[in-house]
Write a protein that holds these residues in place. Sequence first.
Motif, PDB file in Angstrom:
ATOM      1  N   GLN A 334       0.845  -1.192   0.000  1.00 60.41           N
ATOM      2  CA  GLN A 334       0.000   0.000   0.000  1.00 60.41           C
ATOM      3  C   GLN A 334       0.885   1.248   0.000  1.00 60.41           C
ATOM      4  N   VAL A 335       1.534   1.508  -1.127  1.00 65.48           N
ATOM      5  CA  VAL A 335       2.444   2.649  -1.264  1.00 65.48           C
ATOM      6  C   VAL A 335       1.875   3.588  -2.319  1.00 65.48           C
ATOM      7  N   GLY A 336       1.512   4.783  -1.900  1.00 69.79           N
ATOM      8  CA  GLY A 336       0.966   5.763  -2.831  1.00 69.79           C
ATOM      9  C   GLY A 336       2.044   6.476  -3.625  1.00 69.79           C
ATOM     10  N   ASN A 337       1.768   6.751  -4.914  1.00 70.21           N
ATOM     11  CA  ASN A 337       2.677   7.467  -5.820  1.00 70.21           C
ATOM     12  C   ASN A 337       3.996   6.725  -6.038  1.00 70.21           C
ATOM     13  N   LYS A 338       3.960   5.413  -5.887  1.00 67.26           N
ATOM     14  CA  LYS A 338       5.185   4.637  -6.057  1.00 67.26           C
ATOM     15  C   LYS A 338       5.661   4.664  -7.507  1.00 67.26           C
ATOM     16  N   LYS A 339       4.739   4.529  -8.441  1.00 67.73           N
ATOM     17  CA  LYS A 339       5.105   4.520  -9.859  1.00 67.73           C
ATOM     18  C   LYS A 339       5.697   5.857 -10.279  1.00 67.73           C
ATOM     19  N   GLY A 340       5.088   6.943  -9.833  1.00 69.30           N
ATOM     20  CA  GLY A 340       5.617   8.257 -10.175  1.00 69.30           C
ATOM     21  C   GLY A 340       6.992   8.495  -9.579  1.00 69.30           C
ATOM     22  N   PHE A 341       7.207   8.009  -8.367  1.00 64.59           N
ATOM     23  CA  PHE A 341       8.511   8.180  -7.731  1.00 64.59           C
ATOM     24  C   PHE A 341       9.590   7.413  -8.492  1.00 64.59           C
ATOM     25  N   PHE A 342       9.314   6.162  -8.843  1.00 65.93           N
ATOM     26  CA  PHE A 342      10.305   5.377  -9.566  1.00 65.93           C
ATOM     27  C   PHE A 342      10.593   5.989 -10.932  1.00 65.93           C
ATOM     28  N   GLY A 343       9.604   6.628 -11.535  1.00 62.58           N
ATOM     29  CA  GLY A 343       9.841   7.281 -12.811  1.00 62.58           C
ATOM     30  C   GLY A 343      10.694   8.529 -12.684  1.00 62.58           C
ATOM     31  N   ASP A 344      10.543   9.263 -11.577  1.00 65.31           N
ATOM     32  CA  ASP A 344      11.290  10.506 -11.394  1.00 65.31           C
ATOM     33  C   ASP A 344      12.705  10.276 -10.872  1.00 65.31           C
ATOM     34  N   PHE A 345      12.889   9.257 -10.060  1.00 66.81           N
ATOM     35  CA  PHE A 345      14.176   9.073  -9.399  1.00 66.81           C
ATOM     36  C   PHE A 345      14.966   7.880  -9.935  1.00 66.81           C
ATOM     37  N   GLY A 346      14.342   6.983 -10.648  1.00 65.01           N
ATOM     38  CA  GLY A 346      15.053   5.833 -11.195  1.00 65.01           C
ATOM     39  C   GLY A 346      15.482   6.074 -12.633  1.00 65.01           C
ATOM     40  N   VAL A 347      16.293   5.180 -13.159  1.00 65.18           N
ATOM     41  CA  VAL A 347      16.741   5.225 -14.559  1.00 65.18           C
ATOM     42  C   VAL A 347      16.545   3.851 -15.172  1.00 65.18           C
ATOM     43  N   LYS A 348      16.295   3.834 -16.467  1.00 64.79           N
ATOM     44  CA  LYS A 348      16.076   2.554 -17.143  1.00 64.79           C
ATOM     45  C   LYS A 348      17.376   1.783 -17.305  1.00 64.79           C
ATOM     46  N   GLU A 349      18.426   2.467 -17.719  1.00 65.02           N
ATOM     47  CA  GLU A 349      19.707   1.812 -17.940  1.00 65.02           C
ATOM     48  C   GLU A 349      20.801   2.606 -17.251  1.00 65.02           C
ATOM     49  N   ASP A 350      21.738   1.889 -16.692  1.00 66.12           N
ATOM     50  CA  ASP A 350      22.856   2.523 -16.011  1.00 66.12           C
ATOM     51  C   ASP A 350      24.144   1.964 -16.607  1.00 66.12           C
ATOM     52  N   VAL A 351      24.797   2.763 -17.440  1.00 68.84           N
ATOM     53  CA  VAL A 351      26.003   2.325 -18.131  1.00 68.84           C
ATOM     54  C   VAL A 351      27.219   2.742 -17.315  1.00 68.84           C
ATOM     55  N   GLU A 352      28.072   1.790 -16.994  1.00 68.71           N
ATOM     56  CA  GLU A 352      29.281   2.077 -16.234  1.00 68.71           C
ATOM     57  C   GLU A 352      30.397   2.513 -17.175  1.00 68.71           C
TER      58      GLU A 352
END
Length: 654
Positions: A334-352
């Motif tokens: 029961q986490v509100g705005n979880k999808k929006g948070f992951f979209g704003d703070f996460g990245v799809k790919e992380d290239v080293e």
Amino acid sequence: MRKQQLNENKADNSENEEEEEAEHDTKPPATTQTKATGGKKRRRKQKKREETQEVDRGFNQDDNSQVGDQDEEIAEEELKTLGIEDAGMDDPFRRYFASDIEIDEEKEAEWRSTGAWHLYNSTVLGGPVRVRVRDSLKETMAKEKHRAEKGDHKPAQRGKNRREDDEDQLGVSPVDFPPTVGVRYLSTSFHETDPEGSLIGRFKVKERLARQWETISTKKAAPVFTPLQESLFPIMNEYVDLLYTCRTTERAEEIRPLYVLHALNHIIKVRDTILKNASKLANPTLTAERRLQMDVRDQSFVRPRVLIVVPFRNTAFDVVNTLLKLLPKTLQEQVGNKKGFFGDFGVKEDVEQEDKPKDFNDLFKGNIDDCFKFGISLSKRAVQLYEDTFNSDILVASPLGLRMIIGKEGDHQRDWDMLASIELCIFDQADVFQMQNIEHLTVIMDSLNLKPTRDHATDYGRVKMWCLNEWGRFFRQTMIFSSVPTAALHAVVNRKCFNKQGLVKIAGQNVGSITQVVPKVKQIFQRLECSSVDKVDDMRFNTFTKKIWPHLKTAVTKRVLIYIPSYFDYVRVRNFLKEDPEEPAISLCCEYTENAEVARSRSHFFHGHTDYLLYTERFHFFRRYKIRGARNIIFYGLPQYPQFYSEMLNTLTD
């Protein structure tokens, strides 16, 4: 006649007994001294009085919050239906936050005192540990009297500017450095750690958190605490200030869950205390007179109580992920705005980036935006991300994100109300704050626990007295985690942290970076004799302009890279070189140089079109370029990060 006299004496004795019982009911319980003489009747009366006093003591315990009759007490079943877990009497939270503490001038003087420093070494924590504990009240008052007689300071006055109060405090409480060497003095859980015991019994962690933590540890086939966590959590749980300068990428994976656990435990205890007292106040059998006598004070000016400051969004992303993992399964769903948070703070790919060092890839992986602020609210049934600021329990922000809201002195629209009730302040990766702007950190510290500028639907009848008296900074726990010990962080802790419980400093022990230099180069270290720290910058500049620079101009070898840690020193040296009548050919690389200009400067330096390259540490921190063409390096000052020394020398070419 004799019988009548005996009856009169008996009546007088009964009246005296009634007066003593009435007086006993009005006075607070006190320790009773039993005399050796007296008859059986007197001893029975004394025993009965002691039993009554024991009952009174039980009702006066703050941790149990028993302030009414038996019909006002809450049964355990009712507490469980509210989602409340009662805590033990020896819980540090109960001692310092859940009870109303009377404040007087003696406590003020005691909390202002710096106290003694004690030192011990710990290989588990990563280095020597310095512990500052409070002086006894007698020692503190003696110091205050001695300083007052010498006229070293004036007592602080309430109601004046906060900065003036802080200056008075600094005058009262100077910090001696280095601290005196001694032994470790800390109480309760420091000496009572039992690796085989549970989190609930050892540290009074809430059961719902402790079970989830132990479940995660069981799945990993790991102990409840690692050796580092076993040493750090007792310090956190004592609510003392902490400066930890041994942070590494590997240790960060152990430290982050630890301070998140501590923050969640604090928030849930606050919530349980408020709900428990609210249910008492809502008791229909409670009279208005009894409600006034209860004087339940368990709230603050505003709701946010925990502040977590991190430099980039990638660290905030890790903090929220850790927080959600530590919550019970019912709340994780029961986490509100979880999808929006992951979209704003996460990245799809992380290239080293393979050409960059490991510490660079670990720091700058993912989303590295440095301007953000959001709130998190916790309730019995759900977790809400992106919650409104004043409805949040936890605030997560970057230094720049908070500074944009707080503003600066002189701005018409400044807002620090959200920080008025912070009880737990956590700064992670504080060394990066210096590479961003250390002034943001000092402004944030100055804005904590100030009186709000406007009302936020506060029930002042339940606000703690030390909040109303603007004593929040003495009850605030500040924890700073850094990978390197710097003078700026020590200054922030010494000047801005006033926790009445004391301070613990853990300094890192780094392996000498000079052993990591690969090329065979001649390394010369020049010592500067300086009588005062205030004169160091001028002394360094004079040494460079009068001794080193004349020698460089006459030397045959060119292509000299001048490494300058501070941007202010960089501007000073740059202006000096530009004013040189011989007009030396120089290239510039600083954090404010545009990319096209950086590429042009590096190319000119590599091909020999310019003889000197001014290079700042912040530029190297954010870019980590390998500068080609350098044959000599001058370190205008020692780097903040030890590994930068070997990195720069390893770029030298023949």
